[in-house]
Design a protein around this motif. Structure first.
Motif, PDB file in Angstrom:
ATOM      1  N   ILE A  61       0.858  -1.178   0.000  1.00 28.03           N
ATOM      2  CA  ILE A  61       0.000   0.000   0.000  1.00 28.03           C
ATOM      3  C   ILE A  61       0.897   1.232   0.000  1.00 28.03           C
ATOM      4  CG2 ILE A  61      -1.843   1.269   1.170  1.00 28.03           C
ATOM      5  CD1 ILE A  61      -2.729  -1.479   0.295  1.00 28.03           C
ATOM      6  N   MET A  62       0.785   2.036  -1.031  1.00 25.26           N
ATOM      7  CA  MET A  62       1.554   3.273  -1.115  1.00 25.26           C
ATOM      8  C   MET A  62       0.797   4.383  -0.393  1.00 25.26           C
ATOM      9  SD  MET A  62       4.271   2.508  -2.879  1.00 25.26           S
ATOM     10  CE  MET A  62       4.850   4.211  -3.069  1.00 25.26           C
ATOM     11  N   LEU A  63       1.448   5.002   0.591  1.00 26.51           N
ATOM     12  CA  LEU A  63       0.856   6.124   1.309  1.00 26.51           C
ATOM     13  C   LEU A  63       1.401   7.407   0.685  1.00 26.51           C
ATOM     14  CD1 LEU A  63       1.086   4.814   4.986  1.00 26.51           C
ATOM     15  CD2 LEU A  63      -0.634   4.360   3.230  1.00 26.51           C
ATOM     16  N   LEU A  64       0.552   8.090  -0.064  1.00 26.15           N
ATOM     17  CA  LEU A  64       0.975   9.205  -0.903  1.00 26.15           C
ATOM     18  C   LEU A  64       0.209  10.474  -0.567  1.00 26.15           C
ATOM     19  CD1 LEU A  64       0.956   7.328  -4.337  1.00 26.15           C
ATOM     20  CD2 LEU A  64       2.933   7.697  -2.847  1.00 26.15           C
ATOM     21  N   SER A  65       0.803  11.604  -0.943  1.00 27.39           N
ATOM     22  CA  SER A  65       0.094  12.875  -0.820  1.00 27.39           C
ATOM     23  C   SER A  65      -0.670  13.144  -2.107  1.00 27.39           C
ATOM     24  CB  SER A  65       1.085  14.017  -0.552  1.00 27.39           C
ATOM     25  OG  SER A  65       1.776  14.351  -1.733  1.00 27.39           O
ATOM     26  N   ASP A  66      -1.746  13.887  -1.988  1.00 27.44           N
ATOM     27  CA  ASP A  66      -2.526  14.199  -3.183  1.00 27.44           C
ATOM     28  C   ASP A  66      -1.785  15.122  -4.135  1.00 27.44           C
ATOM     29  OD1 ASP A  66      -2.663  16.452  -1.605  1.00 27.44           O
ATOM     30  OD2 ASP A  66      -4.823  16.335  -1.257  1.00 27.44           O
ATOM     31  N   ALA A  67      -0.672  15.712  -3.647  1.00 29.44           N
ATOM     32  CA  ALA A  67       0.084  16.645  -4.489  1.00 29.44           C
ATOM     33  C   ALA A  67       0.849  15.941  -5.608  1.00 29.44           C
ATOM     34  CB  ALA A  67       1.054  17.453  -3.626  1.00 29.44           C
ATOM     35  N   ASN A 108       0.846   6.520 -12.130  1.00 30.25           N
ATOM     36  CA  ASN A 108       1.092   6.305 -13.561  1.00 30.25           C
ATOM     37  C   ASN A 108       2.241   5.341 -13.797  1.00 30.25           C
ATOM     38  OD1 ASN A 108      -0.982   8.009 -14.316  1.00 30.25           O
ATOM     39  ND2 ASN A 108       0.341   9.788 -14.655  1.00 30.25           N
ATOM     40  N   HIS A 109       3.229   5.386 -12.910  1.00 31.01           N
ATOM     41  CA  HIS A 109       4.401   4.523 -13.074  1.00 31.01           C
ATOM     42  C   HIS A 109       4.171   3.115 -12.509  1.00 31.01           C
ATOM     43  CE1 HIS A 109       8.492   3.063 -13.244  1.00 31.01           C
ATOM     44  NE2 HIS A 109       8.492   2.882 -11.936  1.00 31.01           N
ATOM     45  N   LEU A 110       3.672   3.038 -11.280  1.00 33.11           N
ATOM     46  CA  LEU A 110       3.549   1.751 -10.610  1.00 33.11           C
ATOM     47  C   LEU A 110       2.297   0.982 -11.031  1.00 33.11           C
ATOM     48  CD1 LEU A 110       4.534   2.862  -6.986  1.00 33.11           C
ATOM     49  CD2 LEU A 110       5.964   1.580  -8.581  1.00 33.11           C
ATOM     50  N   ASP A 111       1.241   1.711 -11.348  1.00 30.56           N
ATOM     51  CA  ASP A 111      -0.046   1.131 -11.727  1.00 30.56           C
ATOM     52  C   ASP A 111      -0.505   0.154 -10.632  1.00 30.56           C
ATOM     53  OD1 ASP A 111      -2.200   1.027 -13.531  1.00 30.56           O
ATOM     54  OD2 ASP A 111      -1.416  -0.785 -14.456  1.00 30.56           O
ATOM     55  N   TYR A 142      -3.320   2.066  -3.084  1.00 26.75           N
ATOM     56  CA  TYR A 142      -2.953   3.442  -2.764  1.00 26.75           C
ATOM     57  C   TYR A 142      -3.865   4.018  -1.695  1.00 26.75           C
ATOM     58  CZ  TYR A 142      -0.433   2.964  -7.152  1.00 26.75           C
ATOM     59  OH  TYR A 142       0.400   2.519  -8.142  1.00 26.75           O
ATOM     60  N   ASN A 143      -3.276   4.791  -0.804  1.00 26.22           N
ATOM     61  CA  ASN A 143      -4.046   5.599   0.138  1.00 26.22           C
ATOM     62  C   ASN A 143      -3.517   7.026   0.016  1.00 26.22           C
ATOM     63  OD1 ASN A 143      -6.137   4.840   2.366  1.00 26.22           O
ATOM     64  ND2 ASN A 143      -4.929   6.523   3.214  1.00 26.22           N
ATOM     65  N   ILE A 144      -4.372   7.919  -0.425  1.00 31.99           N
ATOM     66  CA  ILE A 144      -3.940   9.260  -0.801  1.00 31.99           C
ATOM     67  C   ILE A 144      -4.617  10.285   0.106  1.00 31.99           C
ATOM     68  CG2 ILE A 144      -3.873  10.952  -2.672  1.00 31.99           C
ATOM     69  CD1 ILE A 144      -4.078   8.477  -4.593  1.00 31.99           C
ATOM     70  N   SER A 202       0.583  12.151  -6.112  1.00 32.11           N
ATOM     71  CA  SER A 202       0.212  10.741  -6.216  1.00 32.11           C
ATOM     72  C   SER A 202       0.092  10.269  -7.663  1.00 32.11           C
ATOM     73  CB  SER A 202      -1.115  10.494  -5.496  1.00 32.11           C
ATOM     74  OG  SER A 202      -2.168  11.225  -6.104  1.00 32.11           O
ATOM     75  N   GLU A 203      -0.313  11.153  -8.555  1.00 32.46           N
ATOM     76  CA  GLU A 203      -0.545  10.754  -9.943  1.00 32.46           C
ATOM     77  C   GLU A 203       0.721  10.239 -10.607  1.00 32.46           C
ATOM     78  OE1 GLU A 203      -2.543  12.513 -14.062  1.00 32.46           O
ATOM     79  OE2 GLU A 203      -2.416  13.766 -12.273  1.00 32.46           O
TER      80      GLU A 203
END
Length: 247
Positions: free
Chosen positions: A60-66, A73-76, A87-89, A68-69
């Protein structure tokens, strides 16, 4: 037997990769820290491959909404790495808060991995160590990290009785940024926004079963330009390293 590959593959790893990377500015104004290319591929690829090598197939990737795209796009969905990536954004809110927001994904023992870190730590052995001790949380601690400063020890009269320039101090192991945790760890996430600064001191003060898994392996993070250069040197393709040695 618990250490079977099948049981390891059921674990989830939560990768913290939502930081702003301010110490790498202005580079991180154009590319998120975890997506900086090293050795011909984004740094996050090394993290995913490392986890996969140790049998962890659910990430699970914990990402910021700034940013995350860019990661998405890379990891899919992770299929090109042979893993499952979710993903958790959220807005940027700190490591503890980011994990708290993803708590619904926790369904058993889990790994927390700082997404700007590369290490050769034996994660499989660390998980076995954690389980054998019935720990609530186990931290990976390196006894092989060189301190960036000269350090001294002074006696009661102010006389220096020990001094060393940039030593390795195995009696003070350094956190690598890899934790193995049980679900009850989540109940301490309200202690503050940062895992290392707020949550760990609180859970240790409560006398929970927090253990340290010691390793001589050091770690490389990409939190500053100096550290980024070190990581690039370690992760450069083998052919490039041989060529440099020959020169």
């Amino acid at each position: 037997m618990w250490q079977s590959r099948e049981r390891l593959s059921s674990l989830k790893a939560f990768v913290l990769a939502g930081g702003a990377g301010t110490r790498l500015s202005p580079l991180t104004s154009y590319v998120p820290k975890g997506m900086i290319p090293i050795g011909g591929k984004p740094f996050i690829d090394y993290v995913v491959s490392y986890l996969s090598k140790h049998g962890i197939k659910n990430i699970i990737m914990l990402l910021s909404d700034a940013d995350s795209e860019v990661f998405r796009n890379h990891l899919d969905d992770g299929s090109k790495f042979g893993v499952n990536i979710g993903y958790n954004i959220t807005p940027r809110m700190g490591t503890a808060a980011a994990l708290k927001e993803a708590a619904s994904h926790v369904d058993g023992t889990f790994v927390v991995y700082y997404g700007d870190v590369f290490t050769d730590l034996d994660l499989s052995e660390m998980i076995r160590y954690h389980k054998a001790r019935g720990a609530t949380c186990t931290l990976a601690l390196s006894t092989g990290v060189r301190i960036d400063y000269g350090v001294g020890r002074v006696d009661g009269e102010g006389r220096i009785e020990y001094f060393a320039e940039k030593p390795i101090l195995p009696e003070y192991p350094v956190s690598i940024g890899v934790y193995v945790c049980e679900p009850e760890f989540l109940s301490y996430l309200s202690a503050g926004t940062d895992l290392a600064a707020d949550v760990l001191p609180k859970i240790i003060a409560k006398r929970e079963k927090v253990y340290g898994f010691l390793t001589k392996e050091r770690h490389y993070d990409i939190g500053s330009f100096k550290q980024l250069d070190e990581a690039k040197d370690v992760l450069k393709p083998e052919k490039s390293r041989k060529k440099q040695s020959a020169c």
